[in-house]
Design a protein around this motif. Structure first.
Motif, PDB file in Angstrom:
ATOM      1  N   GLY A 310       0.821  -1.159   0.042  1.00 16.05           N
ATOM      2  CA  GLY A 310       0.119  -0.053   0.016  1.00 16.05           C
ATOM      3  C   GLY A 310       0.675   1.361  -0.034  1.00 16.05           C
ATOM      4  N   ASP A 311       1.976   1.309   0.853  1.00 16.09           N
ATOM      5  CA  ASP A 311       2.824   2.377   0.779  1.00 16.09           C
ATOM      6  C   ASP A 311       3.523   2.681  -0.700  1.00 16.09           C
ATOM      7  OD1 ASP A 311       2.559   2.286   3.637  1.00 16.09           O
ATOM      8  OD2 ASP A 311       4.712   2.348   3.763  1.00 16.09           O
ATOM      9  N   LEU A 312       3.900   1.752  -1.393  1.00 15.65           N
ATOM     10  CA  LEU A 312       4.367   1.657  -2.569  1.00 15.65           C
ATOM     11  C   LEU A 312       3.255   2.457  -3.516  1.00 15.65           C
ATOM     12  CD1 LEU A 312       6.501  -1.434  -2.707  1.00 15.65           C
ATOM     13  CD2 LEU A 312       7.454   0.745  -2.578  1.00 15.65           C
ATOM     14  N   ALA A 313       2.271   1.925  -3.405  1.00 12.17           N
ATOM     15  CA  ALA A 313       0.941   2.254  -4.448  1.00 12.17           C
ATOM     16  C   ALA A 313       0.863   3.853  -4.155  1.00 12.17           C
ATOM     17  CB  ALA A 313      -0.228   1.581  -4.082  1.00 12.17           C
ATOM     18  N   VAL A 314       0.758   4.169  -2.753  1.00 15.10           N
ATOM     19  CA  VAL A 314       0.140   5.478  -2.519  1.00 15.10           C
ATOM     20  C   VAL A 314       1.332   6.706  -2.895  1.00 15.10           C
ATOM     21  CG1 VAL A 314      -0.195   7.163  -0.522  1.00 15.10           C
ATOM     22  CG2 VAL A 314      -1.365   5.130  -0.658  1.00 15.10           C
ATOM     23  N   GLY A 315       2.517   6.369  -2.880  1.00 16.87           N
ATOM     24  CA  GLY A 315       3.631   6.852  -3.214  1.00 16.87           C
ATOM     25  C   GLY A 315       3.701   7.321  -4.602  1.00 16.87           C
ATOM     26  N   THR A 316       2.927   6.633  -5.548  1.00 18.49           N
ATOM     27  CA  THR A 316       2.745   7.279  -6.969  1.00 18.49           C
ATOM     28  C   THR A 316       1.740   8.230  -7.270  1.00 18.49           C
ATOM     29  OG1 THR A 316       0.839   5.660  -7.522  1.00 18.49           O
ATOM     30  CG2 THR A 316       3.075   4.686  -7.397  1.00 18.49           C
ATOM     31  N   ALA A 317       0.860   8.630  -6.238  1.00 23.52           N
ATOM     32  CA  ALA A 317      -0.033   9.696  -6.197  1.00 23.52           C
ATOM     33  C   ALA A 317       0.797  11.101  -6.096  1.00 23.52           C
ATOM     34  CB  ALA A 317      -1.183   9.859  -5.324  1.00 23.52           C
ATOM     35  N   ARG A 318       0.398  12.046  -6.941  1.00 20.13           N
ATOM     36  CA  ARG A 318       1.173  13.200  -7.204  1.00 20.13           C
ATOM     37  C   ARG A 318       0.767  14.176  -5.760  1.00 20.13           C
ATOM     38  NH1 ARG A 318      -1.006  13.521 -12.332  1.00 20.13           N
ATOM     39  NH2 ARG A 318      -2.613  15.019 -11.739  1.00 20.13           N
ATOM     40  N   ARG A 319      -0.214  13.991  -5.222  1.00 21.81           N
ATOM     41  CA  ARG A 319      -0.791  14.670  -4.176  1.00 21.81           C
ATOM     42  C   ARG A 319      -1.049  13.780  -2.980  1.00 21.81           C
ATOM     43  NH1 ARG A 319      -3.359  16.477  -8.328  1.00 21.81           N
ATOM     44  NH2 ARG A 319      -2.840  18.569  -9.153  1.00 21.81           N
ATOM     45  N   HIS A 320       0.104  13.310  -2.316  1.00 19.77           N
ATOM     46  CA  HIS A 320      -0.396  12.307  -1.065  1.00 19.77           C
ATOM     47  C   HIS A 320       0.555  12.799   0.074  1.00 19.77           C
ATOM     48  CE1 HIS A 320       3.679  10.720  -2.454  1.00 19.77           C
ATOM     49  NE2 HIS A 320       3.761  10.181  -1.212  1.00 19.77           N
ATOM     50  N   TYR A 321       0.109  12.170   1.178  1.00 19.24           N
ATOM     51  CA  TYR A 321       0.582  12.200   2.502  1.00 19.24           C
ATOM     52  C   TYR A 321       0.500  10.777   2.950  1.00 19.24           C
ATOM     53  CZ  TYR A 321       0.438  17.442   2.498  1.00 19.24           C
ATOM     54  OH  TYR A 321       0.671  18.574   2.162  1.00 19.24           O
ATOM     55  N   LEU A 322       1.752  10.223   3.105  1.00 18.50           N
ATOM     56  CA  LEU A 322       1.798   8.962   3.478  1.00 18.50           C
ATOM     57  C   LEU A 322       2.185   8.902   4.840  1.00 18.50           C
ATOM     58  CD1 LEU A 322       1.674   5.884   3.373  1.00 18.50           C
ATOM     59  CD2 LEU A 322       3.988   5.776   2.441  1.00 18.50           C
ATOM     60  N   VAL A 323       1.299   8.669   5.775  1.00 18.17           N
ATOM     61  CA  VAL A 323       1.413   8.928   7.395  1.00 18.17           C
ATOM     62  C   VAL A 323       1.821   7.465   8.141  1.00 18.17           C
ATOM     63  CG1 VAL A 323       0.735  10.134   9.673  1.00 18.17           C
ATOM     64  CG2 VAL A 323       0.129  10.871   7.392  1.00 18.17           C
ATOM     65  N   ARG A 324       2.895   7.292   8.369  1.00 22.80           N
ATOM     66  CA  ARG A 324       3.316   6.117   8.879  1.00 22.80           C
ATOM     67  C   ARG A 324       3.170   6.310  10.567  1.00 22.80           C
ATOM     68  NH1 ARG A 324       8.423   5.051   5.784  1.00 22.80           N
ATOM     69  NH2 ARG A 324       7.553   3.864   3.941  1.00 22.80           N
ATOM     70  N   THR A 325       2.669   5.351  11.100  1.00 20.49           N
ATOM     71  CA  THR A 325       2.537   5.568  12.803  1.00 20.49           C
ATOM     72  C   THR A 325       2.899   4.195  13.303  1.00 20.49           C
ATOM     73  OG1 THR A 325       1.265   6.457  14.391  1.00 20.49           O
ATOM     74  CG2 THR A 325       0.240   5.113  12.775  1.00 20.49           C
ATOM     75  N   SER A 326       2.819   4.231  14.895  1.00 24.64           N
ATOM     76  CA  SER A 326       2.830   2.913  15.601  1.00 24.64           C
ATOM     77  C   SER A 326       2.272   2.946  16.797  1.00 24.64           C
ATOM     78  CB  SER A 326       4.683   2.800  15.999  1.00 24.64           C
ATOM     79  OG  SER A 326       4.921   4.285  16.719  1.00 24.64           O
ATOM     80  N   TRP A 327       1.616   1.882  17.303  1.00 27.24           N
ATOM     81  CA  TRP A 327       1.330   1.597  18.373  1.00 27.24           C
ATOM     82  C   TRP A 327       0.162   2.506  18.794  1.00 27.24           C
ATOM     83  CZ3 TRP A 327       5.837   0.367  22.466  1.00 27.24           C
ATOM     84  CH2 TRP A 327       6.621  -0.815  21.770  1.00 27.24           C
ATOM     85  N   VAL A 328      -0.834   2.346  17.906  1.00 24.96           N
ATOM     86  CA  VAL A 328      -1.950   3.230  17.845  1.00 24.96           C
ATOM     87  C   VAL A 328      -3.179   3.296  18.973  1.00 24.96           C
ATOM     88  CG1 VAL A 328      -4.120   4.584  16.559  1.00 24.96           C
ATOM     89  CG2 VAL A 328      -1.815   3.767  15.536  1.00 24.96           C
ATOM     90  N   ILE A 329      -3.456   4.022  19.633  1.00 21.99           N
ATOM     91  CA  ILE A 329      -4.293   4.146  20.752  1.00 21.99           C
ATOM     92  C   ILE A 329      -5.402   5.131  20.353  1.00 21.99           C
ATOM     93  CG2 ILE A 329      -4.654   4.415  23.275  1.00 21.99           C
ATOM     94  CD1 ILE A 329      -2.669   2.066  22.656  1.00 21.99           C
ATOM     95  N   GLY A 330      -6.579   4.614  20.801  1.00 18.11           N
ATOM     96  CA  GLY A 330      -7.739   5.795  20.305  1.00 18.11           C
ATOM     97  C   GLY A 330      -9.102   5.118  21.214  1.00 18.11           C
TER      98      GLY A 330
END
Length: 459
Positions: A310-330
């Protein structure tokens, strides 16, 4: 003649571009649209898809004031015009006007929602414009009377001496115009922990989950009005790390985490919206003490592999923010709530102590996303978590116990190997700490994880 420059105007987003025109005995040459140079001068990367030319045979031809729902880059190939623009968007600058004479050395970037019009000042004028969307049958948009008394455009040639279409003669005055609303925001995966947090920061967004929009279904994707959106936040994901190792889980994980982001990346380029997609530190094998944005991907298990795809695919878009995160709590079931419950029930749990990283609270993730979008940070990949020292799961559990009035010693540290004994588990990265330097350079400082943890438990 002169250097390429970009000037602002009283209408937000309406920009005047001074073009370099090179003349000799044969005539002249200019770079009418030069993406690399213009982006360097802060012209928007608006992605034109169509070039139109309007030839005007006689002096005094007057067209407008039209507010098509797309961006334009207007200029003249031959001759001179008097251009006039009126802000027709919702907001404080509604009705603000600007006018300027254009010859081949001047162009104007006209953002969506700003009315565009011109009057030819000599015979044989070729007026050109790039647009970033295709015209569609049935497209409606605001228009304004050329002689509107409120705006009072100072036309150099009296309108009663000009050639004007019947349609433009019937355009309404400003007091009768419905202002153009901005394009909308779409939150996909709106009922998950992150999706609910994003709704707090984007309360007016359209919110969908799998039942309303399945991005893995081609028919559902084709029927959705993507051109209505300026921003799409993809918080949907398959997150069952261990179940992804099963035949059924593997199929669902690849569809949700790889195929769906690839579809959204394609749609982003087709319709011009900004795509924000959320990824995980699982795309790395955890052998580095800290993970930077450009670290080579090295996923371990099936879930991790689908996220990396998914990261590789999103990186092909001209206008993208790929936000990587860890240990999500909500808002929902998660590690912190489990430890809080065990603490209040008098249980003393065994917790892994050789996996280290930082917590990321969904409220922090949503605020960081809003910062990137609103400040128009450079598109690309950003690592986001709460700040502070790296901690193990056992460290975090001990902190929760202390905040709940229990002793930190009531948490018994164990190794990953001990925890996994007798269980069918996917591999986990041992080190999940995200380097936050790029996020900091973009002007955002997240709260320390322990401070955020205390506030979370207080709620």
């Amino acid at each position: 003649m002169g250097d390429l420059t970009v000037e602002t105007t009283p209408i937000p987003g309406l920009l005047v571009v001074r073009l370099a025109v090179h003349e000799d005995a044969r005539g002249w040459f200019k770079e009418n649209w030069q993406r690399e140079k213009m982006l360097a001068l802060a012209l928007p990367d608006f992605g034109p898809v169509q070039n139109n030319v309007s030839f005007n045979a006689h002096r005094g031809a007057t067209r407008g004031i039209h507010t098509e729902p797309w961006d334009k880059f207007v200029s003249v190939a031959t001759g001179r015009i008097f251009g006039a623009w009126v802000d027709m968007r919702e907001g404080e600058t509604f009705g603000t006007s600007f006018h300027l004479e254009l010859d081949p050395s001047v162009a104007v970037f006209v953002p969506r929602g700003v009315g565009n019009s011109y009057q030819t000042l000599e015979d044989g004028v070729a007026y050109t414009y790039l647009v970033n969307d295709h015209w569609r049958p049935g497209t409606s948009y605001p228009a304004l009377a050329l002689a509107d008394p409120t705006v009072a455009v100072p036309w150099p040639i009296p309108l009663d001496e000009c050639e004007i279409s019947e349609k433009d003669l019937a355009n309404p005055t400003l007091d009768q115009v419905t202002a153009m609303a901005p394009k909308k925001t779409l939150i996909i995966g709106a009922q998950g922990q992150l999706g609910r947090a994003l709704q707090v920061d984007w309360p007016d967004a359209d919110c969908v989950d799998l039942a309303e929009l399945d991005v893995t279904d081609p028919a559902a994707v084709a029927a959705w009005p993507w051109h209505d959106y300026a921003l799409v936040l993809n918080a949907a994901a398959y997150t069952a790390v261990d179940a992804a190792e099963t035949p059924e889980g593997r199929r669902v994980a690849w569809a949700a985490n790889a195929a769906a982001p690839a579809t959204l990346a394609r749609l982003s380029d087709e319709h011009g919206f900004t795509l924000v997609h959320y990824s995980s530190e699982y795309v790395f094998d955890g052998t580095q003490p800290e993970h930077v944005e450009d670290e080579p991907l090295s996923p371990l298990g099936v879930y991790a592999q689908t996220k990396a795809a998914g990261d590789l695919a999103v990186g092909t878009a001209r206008r993208h923010y790929l936000v990587r995160t860890s240990w999500v709590i909500g808002d929902g079931n998660n590690f912190v709530r489990t430890m809080q419950r065990l603490a209040t029930q008098g249980v003393s749990p065994d917790v892994v102590s050789d996996q280290v990283g930082r917590l990321t609270f969904t409220s922090e993730l949503a605020r960081a996303t809003r910062h990137l979008v609103e400040t128009r940070a450079k598109h690309g990949t950003y690592h986001v978590s709460n700040a502070g020292p790296a901690m193990s799961w056992a460290d975090i559990a001990s902190a929760v116990f202390e905040l709940c009035g229990r002793s930190a010693d009531d948490v018994r540290p164990i190794t990953t190997e001990q925890y996994a004994a007798g269980k069918d588990l996917a591999p986990r990265p041992a080190r999940s700490t995200m380097n936050l330097g790029k996020l900091s350079a973009a002007g955002y400082s997240p709260l320390p994880a322990l401070e955020a943890l205390r506030a979370y438990l207080d709620r």
